[in-house]
Design an enzyme around this catalytic site. Structure first.
Site, PDB file in Angstrom:
ATOM      1  N   GLY A   1      -2.852  12.444  10.961  1.00 12.28           N
ATOM      2  CA  GLY A   1      -1.961  11.707  10.058  1.00 12.28           C
ATOM      3  C   GLY A   1      -2.188  12.024   8.586  1.00 12.28           C
TER       4      GLY A   1
ATOM      5  N   LYS B   1       1.805  -3.653   6.604  1.00 12.02           N
ATOM      6  CA  LYS B   1       2.248  -3.741   5.200  1.00 12.02           C
ATOM      7  C   LYS B   1       3.761  -3.582   5.113  1.00 12.02           C
ATOM      8  CE  LYS B   1      -1.680  -4.546   3.405  1.00 12.02           C
ATOM      9  NZ  LYS B   1      -1.943  -5.874   2.903  1.00 12.02           N
TER      10      LYS B   1
ATOM     11  N   ARG C   1      -8.335  14.584   9.751  1.00 10.63           N
ATOM     12  CA  ARG C   1      -8.022  13.303  10.417  1.00 10.63           C
ATOM     13  C   ARG C   1      -6.539  13.285  10.744  1.00 10.63           C
ATOM     14  NH1 ARG C   1     -10.541   8.779   6.622  1.00 10.63           N
ATOM     15  NH2 ARG C   1      -8.963   9.752   5.349  1.00 10.63           N
TER      16      ARG C   1
ATOM     17  N   SER D   1       0.834  -1.202   0.000  1.00 10.09           N
ATOM     18  CA  SER D   1       0.000   0.000   0.000  1.00 10.09           C
ATOM     19  C   SER D   1       0.870   1.254   0.000  1.00 10.09           C
ATOM     20  CB  SER D   1      -0.851  -0.046   1.269  1.00 10.09           C
ATOM     21  OG  SER D   1      -1.426   1.202   1.516  1.00 10.09           O
ATOM     22  N   ALA D   2       0.290   2.332  -0.505  1.00 12.68           N
ATOM     23  CA  ALA D   2       0.953   3.641  -0.394  1.00 12.68           C
ATOM     24  C   ALA D   2       1.078   4.061   1.065  1.00 12.68           C
ATOM     25  CB  ALA D   2       0.157   4.684  -1.177  1.00 12.68           C
TER      26      ALA D   2
ATOM     27  N   ASN E   1     -14.867   3.132   5.371  1.00 15.94           N
ATOM     28  CA  ASN E   1     -13.684   3.924   5.715  1.00 15.94           C
ATOM     29  C   ASN E   1     -13.216   4.759   4.544  1.00 15.94           C
ATOM     30  OD1 ASN E   1     -12.670   2.858   8.360  1.00 15.94           O
ATOM     31  ND2 ASN E   1     -12.998   0.979   7.202  1.00 15.94           N
TER      32      ASN E   1
ATOM     33  N   TYR F   1      -2.165  -0.476  10.516  1.00 16.69           N
ATOM     34  CA  TYR F   1      -2.378  -1.111   9.208  1.00 16.69           C
ATOM     35  C   TYR F   1      -1.152  -0.915   8.318  1.00 16.69           C
ATOM     36  CZ  TYR F   1      -3.812  -1.570   4.379  1.00 16.69           C
ATOM     37  OH  TYR F   1      -3.841  -1.912   3.057  1.00 16.69           O
TER      38      TYR F   1
HETATM   39  N1  LIG Z   1      -8.801  -1.499  -0.922  1.00 13.77           N
HETATM   40  C1  LIG Z   1      -7.798  -0.668  -0.666  1.00 13.77           C
HETATM   41  O1  LIG Z   1      -8.006   0.551  -0.559  1.00 13.77           O
HETATM   42  C2  LIG Z   1      -6.380  -1.180  -0.525  1.00 13.77           C
HETATM   43  C3  LIG Z   1      -5.308  -0.298  -0.676  1.00 13.77           C
HETATM   44  C4  LIG Z   1      -4.002  -0.778  -0.528  1.00 13.77           C
HETATM   45  C5  LIG Z   1      -3.797  -2.123  -0.202  1.00 13.77           C
HETATM   46  N2  LIG Z   1      -4.860  -2.943  -0.038  1.00 13.77           N
HETATM   47  C6  LIG Z   1      -4.616  -4.343   0.334  1.00 13.77           C
HETATM   48  O2  LIG Z   1      -5.057  -5.186  -0.717  1.00 13.77           O
HETATM   49  C7  LIG Z   1      -5.552  -6.418  -0.207  1.00 13.77           C
HETATM   50  C8  LIG Z   1      -6.947  -6.637  -0.736  1.00 13.77           C
HETATM   51  O3  LIG Z   1      -7.748  -5.533  -0.374  1.00 13.77           O
HETATM   52  P1  LIG Z   1      -9.313  -5.510  -0.609  1.00 13.77           P
HETATM   53  O4  LIG Z   1      -9.724  -4.097  -0.716  1.00 13.77           O
HETATM   54  O5  LIG Z   1      -9.693  -6.461  -1.672  1.00 13.77           O
HETATM   55  O6  LIG Z   1      -9.802  -6.050   0.812  1.00 13.77           O
HETATM   56  P2  LIG Z   1     -10.972  -7.068   1.160  1.00 13.77           P
HETATM   57  O7  LIG Z   1     -11.163  -7.021   2.631  1.00 13.77           O
HETATM   58  O8  LIG Z   1     -12.142  -6.842   0.291  1.00 13.77           O
HETATM   59  O9  LIG Z   1     -10.312  -8.475   0.755  1.00 13.77           O
HETATM   60  C9  LIG Z   1      -9.448  -9.168   1.597  1.00 13.77           C
HETATM   61  C10 LIG Z   1      -9.916 -10.621   1.633  1.00 13.77           C
HETATM   62  O10 LIG Z   1      -9.033 -11.362   2.480  1.00 13.77           O
HETATM   63  C11 LIG Z   1      -9.821 -12.222   3.292  1.00 13.77           C
HETATM   64  N3  LIG Z   1      -9.027 -12.519   4.485  1.00 13.77           N
HETATM   65  C12 LIG Z   1      -8.589 -11.655   5.448  1.00 13.77           C
HETATM   66  N4  LIG Z   1      -7.842 -12.318   6.333  1.00 13.77           N
HETATM   67  C13 LIG Z   1      -7.781 -13.620   5.924  1.00 13.77           C
HETATM   68  C14 LIG Z   1      -7.162 -14.795   6.423  1.00 13.77           C
HETATM   69  N5  LIG Z   1      -6.431 -14.791   7.544  1.00 13.77           N
HETATM   70  N6  LIG Z   1      -7.323 -15.960   5.740  1.00 13.77           N
HETATM   71  C15 LIG Z   1      -8.064 -15.999   4.605  1.00 13.77           C
HETATM   72  N7  LIG Z   1      -8.671 -14.924   4.087  1.00 13.77           N
HETATM   73  C16 LIG Z   1      -8.536 -13.751   4.745  1.00 13.77           C
HETATM   74  C17 LIG Z   1     -11.125 -11.483   3.538  1.00 13.77           C
HETATM   75  O11 LIG Z   1     -12.182 -12.354   3.846  1.00 13.77           O
HETATM   76  C18 LIG Z   1     -11.319 -10.782   2.191  1.00 13.77           C
HETATM   77  O12 LIG Z   1     -12.069 -11.593   1.308  1.00 13.77           O
HETATM   78  C19 LIG Z   1      -5.498  -6.291   1.321  1.00 13.77           C
HETATM   79  O13 LIG Z   1      -4.324  -6.914   1.788  1.00 13.77           O
HETATM   80  C20 LIG Z   1      -5.430  -4.794   1.535  1.00 13.77           C
HETATM   81  O14 LIG Z   1      -4.785  -4.455   2.737  1.00 13.77           O
HETATM   82  C21 LIG Z   1      -6.146  -2.513  -0.201  1.00 13.77           C
END
Ligand SMILES: NC(=O)c1ccc[n+]([C@@H]2O[C@H](COP(=O)([O-])OP(=O)(O)OC[C@H]3O[C@@H](n4cnc5c(N)ncnc54)[C@H](O)[C@@H]3O)[C@@H](O)[C@H]2O)c1
Length: 335
Positions: free
Chosen positions: A293, A152, A291, A124-125, A197, A148
């Protein structure tokens, strides 16, 4: 070629699953549905007219997750699984460290044991010290303002150490900026639990009448209109970035961090107006306190992604907003 998607039922994972299936990859999804709905699996099958195997499993549970590696011959893993809510991570830091770090460690242990060499990680950024520059390159100093972000940054370090110890590994750490939008079908999309969020899901819930108005955090930033500026990227562009990373893994060893963004910044009010135009709905908003940060403005340097992945984002802000609205309109109560 078989690709394992941890967290593949989530927002970004489901869009990546669709693009992979459309391109003829075989996929396996491992998800515990802690933040997703199993219905998404059928939606992916309907959109693509293809099928795939899935496992309901916690990927931080070594013994349970090992069964996937025993049964499936995996070429590449895309590791999406993790918790992602910044505010919640500050309130429940141990839950975030335990889930996000143990998922990463367990995955790497199993990759090493079963000879799986390629992994693409959802970073992530949030790992950047965004107070030092507006244009964030992969060389910008790293530092986090919340738990969070630290999960990462620490996961990135764990992957780098793993790649140093095992020279056969090929690891791409993708630093996403702000993914928004949905697949053109409107059948899959961002579906957060409770009060969202992130900006776009908040706006779409106001548009559909589930929330009264948008809170805009701060209007005295040093930006064009006083509201914070961020780099928003269409989730389908993001999904295609993962496919480019799969090709990169085939040719390279070691660990590399790469930004996935558009390189353009939009303010909160510009997003609100773009959404109003795309949806024809008025979005009432109020200005509230900044907010902690948050910084004025940042966006991605996209040079490295172009150079090494041959990838760049194609969708504009209008398509991002229109597709987000299409998903919300078709699914007012989510899945
Ligand atoms: N959406 C954003 O803004 C964003 C930005 C930067 C990075 N990310 C990262 O990208 C990834 C995907 O993000 P997203 O938006 O699709 O989130 P999301 O919550 O929709 O998807 C994450 C998935 O992982 C599953 N999960 C979580 N913990 C688990 C575990 N221990 N075992 C099995 N499954 C598990 C959840 O059920 C979910 O389906 C995440 O790691 C998130 O931190 C997201």
């Amino acid at each position: 070629m078989k690709i394992l998607l941890t967290g593949g039922a989530g927002y970004i994972g489901s869009h990546t699953a669709v693009e992979l299936l459309n391109k003829g990859y075989e996929i396996v999804i491992a998800d515990n549905f802690s933040n997703s709905d199993p219905k998404v699996l059928d939606r992916i099958k309907q959109i693509t007219n293809k099928t795939f195997v899935h496992y309901e499993v916690d990927v931080s549970d070594y013994n349970a997750f090992e069964k996937v590696f025993i049964k499936e011959k995996i070429d590449t893993v895309i590791h999406f699984a993790g918790y992602k809510a910044v505010g919640e991570s500050v309130k429940l830091p141990m839950m975030y460290y335990e889930n996000n770090l143990m998922a990463t460690i367990t995955l790497i242990n199993l990759m090493n044991k079963y000879g799986v060499e390629n992994c693409i990680f959802s970073s992530s950024a949030a790992v950047y010290d965004s107070s030092v520059a507006r244009l964030l390159t992969e060389e910008t100093p790293l530092s986090c303002t919340n738990t969070y972000g630290y999960t990462k940054l620490m996961s990135e370090q764990i992957f780098k150490d793993a790649a140093r110890a095992n020279p056969r590994l090929s690891i791409v750490l993708l630093r996403y900026f702000n993914p928004i939008g949905s697949h053109e079908s409107g059948m899959i999309g961002d579906n957060p639990n409770g009060i969202p969020n992130n900006l776009l899901p908040f706006i779409t819930r106001v548009a559909i009448g589930k929330l009264e108005r948008l809170s805009v955090f701060g209007n005295d930033y040093d930006t064009r209109d006083g509201t914070g500026v961020r780099d928003y990227i269409h989730v389908v562009d993001l999904a295609l970035g993962h496919i480019a990373a799969i090709d990169y893994c085939k040719e390279h060893k070691g660990a590399i961090a790469i930004n996935l963004g558009t390189g353009k910044g939009y303010s909160v009010l510009e997003i609100v107006h773009a959404f109003e135009k795309a949806s024809g709905r008025k979005i009432p908003y109020v200005f509230t306190a900044r907010r902690e940060g948050d910084v004025d403005e940042y966006y991605a340097s996209t040079t490295l992604a172009k150079q090494v992945l041959g990838w760049e984002a194609k969708f504009g802000i209008e398509q991002m907003c229109a597709s987000a609205w299409n998903w919300q309109k078709q699914n007012p109560d989510g899945y």
